[in-house]
Scaffold this motif. Structure first.
Motif, PDB file in Angstrom:
ATOM      1  N   ILE A   1     -34.631 108.760  41.366  1.00 27.29           N
ATOM      2  CA  ILE A   1     -35.115 110.098  41.018  1.00 27.29           C
ATOM      3  C   ILE A   1     -36.070 110.607  42.097  1.00 27.29           C
ATOM      4  O   ILE A   1     -36.009 111.780  42.492  1.00 27.29           O
TER       5      ILE A   1
ATOM      6  N   ASN B   1     -35.307 113.881  44.275  1.00 26.38           N
ATOM      7  CA  ASN B   1     -36.238 115.011  44.225  1.00 26.38           C
ATOM      8  C   ASN B   1     -36.720 115.413  45.611  1.00 26.38           C
ATOM      9  O   ASN B   1     -36.747 116.591  45.964  1.00 26.38           O
TER      10      ASN B   1
ATOM     11  N   THR C   1     -30.706 119.643  45.299  1.00 25.12           N
ATOM     12  CA  THR C   1     -31.478 118.800  44.387  1.00 25.12           C
ATOM     13  C   THR C   1     -30.620 118.475  43.173  1.00 25.12           C
ATOM     14  O   THR C   1     -30.460 119.304  42.268  1.00 25.12           O
TER      15      THR C   1
ATOM     16  N   THR D   1     -31.223 116.559  40.748  1.00 23.91           N
ATOM     17  CA  THR D   1     -31.986 116.465  39.505  1.00 23.91           C
ATOM     18  C   THR D   1     -32.315 117.836  38.920  1.00 23.91           C
ATOM     19  O   THR D   1     -32.979 117.922  37.890  1.00 23.91           O
ATOM     20  N   SER D   2     -31.867 118.903  39.573  1.00 24.60           N
ATOM     21  CA  SER D   2     -32.042 120.244  39.012  1.00 24.60           C
ATOM     22  C   SER D   2     -30.879 120.605  38.094  1.00 24.60           C
ATOM     23  O   SER D   2     -30.773 121.745  37.653  1.00 24.60           O
TER      24      SER D   2
ATOM     25  N   THR E   1     -29.622 114.508  34.951  1.00 27.70           N
ATOM     26  CA  THR E   1     -30.813 114.021  34.255  1.00 27.70           C
ATOM     27  C   THR E   1     -30.468 113.587  32.828  1.00 27.70           C
ATOM     28  O   THR E   1     -31.049 112.632  32.310  1.00 27.70           O
TER      29      THR E   1
ATOM     30  N   LEU F   1     -37.277 116.705  33.249  1.00 29.25           N
ATOM     31  CA  LEU F   1     -37.061 116.563  34.687  1.00 29.25           C
ATOM     32  C   LEU F   1     -36.256 117.738  35.231  1.00 29.25           C
ATOM     33  O   LEU F   1     -36.596 118.305  36.283  1.00 29.25           O
TER      34      LEU F   1
ATOM     35  N   MET G   1     -37.822 120.529  38.082  1.00 28.03           N
ATOM     36  CA  MET G   1     -37.259 120.658  39.422  1.00 28.03           C
ATOM     37  C   MET G   1     -36.622 122.024  39.628  1.00 28.03           C
ATOM     38  O   MET G   1     -36.742 122.631  40.699  1.00 28.03           O
TER      39      MET G   1
ATOM     40  N   HIS H   1     -37.844 125.188  42.452  1.00 27.61           N
ATOM     41  CA  HIS H   1     -36.920 125.691  43.466  1.00 27.61           C
ATOM     42  C   HIS H   1     -36.665 127.192  43.306  1.00 27.61           C
ATOM     43  O   HIS H   1     -36.513 127.904  44.304  1.00 27.61           O
TER      44      HIS H   1
ATOM     45  N   GLU I   1     -44.687 120.936  45.216  1.00 25.39           N
ATOM     46  CA  GLU I   1     -43.387 120.453  44.757  1.00 25.39           C
ATOM     47  C   GLU I   1     -43.157 118.996  45.140  1.00 25.39           C
ATOM     48  O   GLU I   1     -42.516 118.241  44.401  1.00 25.39           O
TER      49      GLU I   1
ATOM     50  N   ALA J   1     -42.390 116.207  42.497  1.00 27.86           N
ATOM     51  CA  ALA J   1     -41.243 115.305  42.640  1.00 27.86           C
ATOM     52  C   ALA J   1     -41.638 113.873  42.312  1.00 27.86           C
ATOM     53  O   ALA J   1     -40.899 113.152  41.619  1.00 27.86           O
TER      54      ALA J   1
ATOM     55  N   GLN K   1     -42.732 113.636  38.410  1.00 27.68           N
ATOM     56  CA  GLN K   1     -41.611 113.662  37.483  1.00 27.68           C
ATOM     57  C   GLN K   1     -40.841 112.342  37.501  1.00 27.68           C
ATOM     58  O   GLN K   1     -40.346 111.894  36.463  1.00 27.68           O
TER      59      GLN K   1
END
Length: 264
Positions: A102, A106, A124, A126-127, A132, A191, A195, A199, A238, A242, A245
């Motif tokens: 992760i 991130n 990303t 994880t966005s 997730t 998460l 993220m 962004h 951020e 990262a 998170q």
């Protein structure tokens, strides 16, 4: 007539696109095209493998790389010991892999790697709740398997806190069960939202800088420069988010595992 000014779409950065087309990439009617999201998951996994492999030299006098790997491993080991106890030792490989993957995913989504000329832009993974959510479900399944394997049907006592009055047991059981079942959703959602929001904010500020610069020197000084400075500050924030998170995801997974190992 003046050409219409280009608009910046803050959501375009989250679009999942096939890198080699989507034709002939199907199995049983399901498209399995290799996408930008898959690419960055692979990059994150390879980067993690290289990081760990470089720190496994076991030198008598460890170098910086080995010390970095050992520091992260020790950090996860301490996290599990504090939240699970001695039984947490066996979960170090999983929580370490989860935390580091992760973290790499991130951070790599924020770093402007020199791949734009090849048509590859930072993404990303994880966005997206699909990733997730899957990570959260894996942790949730481990809790279920360990809980029922170790405690059998006594695992259901987790949903009835000690000392609950007898008439309230049915209502408390339902409330605790629903709360338990919501855990993977809230774990993955936390998460994903964190993220994605960062962004989107960076993209909006970038549009302010571009539009202000195109509007003239006055707008550039009044709006563009402050927006650019704020962008730099948020980029630094951020990077911190990262790491936080990744830690929160690992911490909550450890706490959930503790419920399976040590019923209260």
């Amino acid at each position: 007539m003046a050409a219409e000014q280009a608009k910046v779409d803050p959501m375009h950065q989250f679009a999942i696109e096939p890198l080699f087309g989507s034709a002939h990439w199907e199995i049983a009617g399901y498209n399995i095209a290799f996408t930008n999201s898959v690419l960055w998951m692979v990059i994150s996994a390879v980067a993690l493998w290289i990081f760990v492999a470089g720190g496994m030299k076991r030198e008598l006098v460890p170098g910086r790389w080995q010390m970095a790997v050992e520091s992260f491993t020790g950090f996860i080991d301490d996290l599990l010991e504090a939240n699970v106890g001695k039984e947490g030792k066996k979960y170090v490989p999983y929580i370490f892999s989860l935390f580091m993957f992760i973290l790499f995913a991130n951070v790599l989504g924020l770093v402007p790697l020199p791949l734009a000329m090849a048509g590859i832009h930072p993404f990303t993974t994880t966005s997206h709740f699909t990733l997730t959510g899957v990570l959260a479900i894996i942790s949730f399944l481990i809790v279920l398997v360990v809980g029922f394997w170790k405690h059998k049907l006594h695992f259901f006592s987790l949903f009835v806190p000690h000392g609950t009055p007898l008439p309230m047991i049915p209502m408390i059981f339902v409330i605790e069960l629903v709360s338990f079942l919501v855990r993977p959703f809230s774990l993955g959602l936390r998460l994903f939202v964190a993220m994605m929001a960062g962004h989107v904010l960076l993209e909006v500020l970038a549009s302010f800088v571009i539009d202000a610069s195109n509007a003239g020197a006055g707008y550039g000084l009044l709006i563009g420069i402050p927006s650019f400075v704020l962008m730099l500050a948020i980029c630094a924030l951020e990077l911190l988010v990262a790491a936080i998170q990744a830690y929160v995801f690992a911490l909550l997974s450890s706490l959930y595992i503790n419920d399976a190992e040590n019923l209260h």
